[in-house]
Design an enzyme around this catalytic site. Structure first.
Site: not given
Ligand code: ADP
Length: 546
Positions: A188, A333, A442, A447
């Site tokens: 990640t 993940e 917040k 929120w």
């Molecule tokens: P990084 O390593 O950039 O965090 P990930 O692809 O694992 O890469 O990121 C996952 C996160 O991206 C999710 O937990 C969420 O917060 C955000 N995310 C993914 N798709 C969407 C979506 N369609 N809308 C909003 N947030 C998204």
């Protein structure tokens, strides 16, 4: 009473079977790559499969052993595809590395993974030279090019990919092993703390590929010509290089050329029917289309995810270009598919505006991913589309922990994985992310979700890109600040933008102020880097307080 054992073959789900199938039944189907020097390279599943077997033999000859991690630093290409399949196929772990990370993070990741070999595109040789002194266990670097293209380098133990595989047999007998064996590794981005490795299995990858092929998700099928825009170093290009061979779909790799013009050229020339990418990529394509008055060829459908797809983008693609949008959500993940935005049968008879409201959501529950939302005490919240809380997931392609147990135990006692996202769920299964937990604003004990506010701002013609962050306020704790990159030539003002929110969101959610910037900081995976924005605006004084 003992359970009765079935009489069904216990054949393990292995990644090698995907490419083997594609070569056998769809051998002539094309794999097209725009190379680093912009040439178009054409090959087929049959040819790729032969070369994958040559590479498998070459890996063994080099001394790669089962369980070894083999890194890749490469753009999307046919050679990267061969490395995906050869490494996992022989029992090694394909570790895709994001070259956009900082040098220190790259060093950390390669050493943490203990990569034994690195496969790198010629354009990344200089980058690897910078890292090499700090790399502890790398025994050899394979440059993914022809002998004539081999760059001059100070690196030791370098091999030319084509020369390496050319001397080897194009037949290889794939070992059969436990489907729970690790197949690939992806870190990640680690915007806070060190990156953490997600270690996928053969089983999780094959199951996820079936999921990605089903019509209610990405629906990748034999008739498709798929443009693989999401980098193969980011969450395995959303699993598409594994899913496409499962049906023999044509695959088109854009290499490093991800600008609107280059992508559109491929969409037109390669008869692309479907694709998947983050919103910033679609933004580039849409801007190019607007400038040139061009269309999107025979493109039928696209998946947008990684960050929230702005509603205006969904509308424009569907109404102006006739392309169906599937808003998707997931994370590294989760292999990464979590939800997809194909509408349910009953939703299709809703008025158009209501359908759009559903498409703005991040998608709906799919088979294989259980979801629930909970409050801070872990108590489940109602699935009413209103209550929002921490989104938890569970399923056969979701991580149970990080590589080498970094971060300790991540699942709760019932096996749920906390996504770090805040969301609503409704009775139909539609899920909407209101924010990442750490980005929630917040205000006065309540929120405010930044995504909704960003979606509204993006509707304004003068806004090219934007982000909403919380800035401190003595009375309310935090209030939203809108940070905007203006559309080229636009002179939109702070006043106009704030007025634009009236009637489009709850009054108390409307940002307190707007600031204009030349560009927004992004993470290596194309998301707005809000940690940096919050730091940049930490001392910001809202006009009402000055
Ligand atoms: P990084 O390593 O950039 O965090 P990930 O692809 O694992 O890469 O990121 C996952 C996160 O991206 C999710 O937990 C969420 O917060 C955000 N995310 C993914 N798709 C969407 C979506 N369609 N809308 C909003 N947030 C998204």
């Amino acid at each position: 009473m003992p359970l009765l054992k079935s009489l069904i073959q216990a054949q393990p789900l292995l990644i090698s079977s995907l490419i083997q199938y594609a070569a056998q039944y769809h051998g002539e189907r094309e794999i097209v790559t725009r190379t680093i020097n912009r040439d178009i390279h054409r090959t087929t599943y049959a040819e790729v499969y032969k070369r994958t077997q040559q590479l498998a033999n070459a890996l063994e000859a080099l001394g790669a052993e089962p369980g070894d991690r083999i890194g890749t630093i490469a753009w999307n290409s046919f050679r990267h595809l061969e490395v995906y399949y050869a490494t996992s196929g022989v029992g090694c772990v394909c570790h895709t590395i994001n070259p956009r990370l900082f040098v220190e993070q790259l060093i950390y990741i390669i050493n943490h993974a203990e990569d034994k070999f690195l496969f790198v595109d010629s354009s990344f040789v200089e980058l690897v030279e910078q890292l090499s002194i700090s790399l502890e266990g790398v025994k050899g670097i394979i440059v993914m090019c022809d002998q004539e293209e081999m760059p001059e380098t100070t690196l030791d133990n370098t091999y030319c990919y084509e020369s390496l595989i050319s001397g080897h047999e194009d037949r290889y007998s794939w070992p059969i092993f436990d489907e729970n064996t690790a197949s690939s590794l992806c870190y990640t981005s680690g915007t806070t703390g060190n990156p953490k490795g997600v270690l996928y299995s053969h089983r999780s990858t094959v199951l996820h590929s079936w999921c990605a092929s089903s019509p209610d998700t990405l629906g990748i099928c034999n008739n498709d010509s798929l443009l693989v825009i999401v980098p193969m170093f980011h969450a395995n290009a959303w699993g598409t290089p594994y899913a496409a061979p499962m049906s023999g779909a044509k695959m088109v790799f854009p290499g490093p050329h991800l600008d609107g013009e280059s992508l559109l050229e491929l969409i037109e020339q390669e008869d692309i029917t479907c694709s998947a990418a983050v919103p910033t990529v679609w933004l580039g394509i849409l801007q190019y289309l607007k400038k040139t008055n061009k269309g999107l060829g025979i493109l039928e459908r696209v998946a947008i995810g990684g960050t929230a797809a702005p509603p205006i983008m969904i509308r424009t693609l569907q109404e102006e270009y006739g392309v169906r949008v599937c808003h998707a959500w997931g994370m590294t993940e989760m292999s990464p598919l979590g939800t997809t935005g194909t509408l349910k049968k009953d939703s299709l008879s809703l008025p158009k505006e209501e359908q759009y409201k559903l498409q703005e959501k991040q998608g709906r529950g799919i088979y294989g991913v259980e979801m629930k939302i909970v409050d801070d005490d872990g108590v489940e919240l109602p699935r009413d589309g209103v209550a929002f809380g921490n989104l938890m997931v569970r399923g056969p392609w979701i991580a149970s922990g990080y590589f080498k147990r970094e971060g300790g135990e991540v699942l709760d006692s019932d096996g749920w994985f906390p996504t770090g996202d805040v969301a609503t769920l409704d009775a139909e299964g539609y899920m909407q992310i209101t924010d990442r937990a750490k980005d929630v604003i917040k205000s006065g004990g309540e929120w405010i979700g930044s995504i909704e506010l960003e979606n509204v701002a993006m509707e304004h013609v003068g806004v090219a890109e934007c982000a909403v962050i919380g800035v401190s306020h003595p009375k309310w704790d935090e209030r939203p600040l809108l940070v905007v990159v203006r559309e080229a030539g636009s002179k939109v003002t702070q006043e106009e933008l704030l007025k634009f929110f009236l009637g489009r969101t709850a009054k108390w959610w409307i940002p307190d102020d707007v600031v204009f910037v030349e560009e927004l900081p992004h993470t290596p995976t194309g998301k707005v880097l809000k940690t940096k924005l919050r730091k940049d605006f930490a001392a910001y004084v809202l006009p009402s307080l000055s």
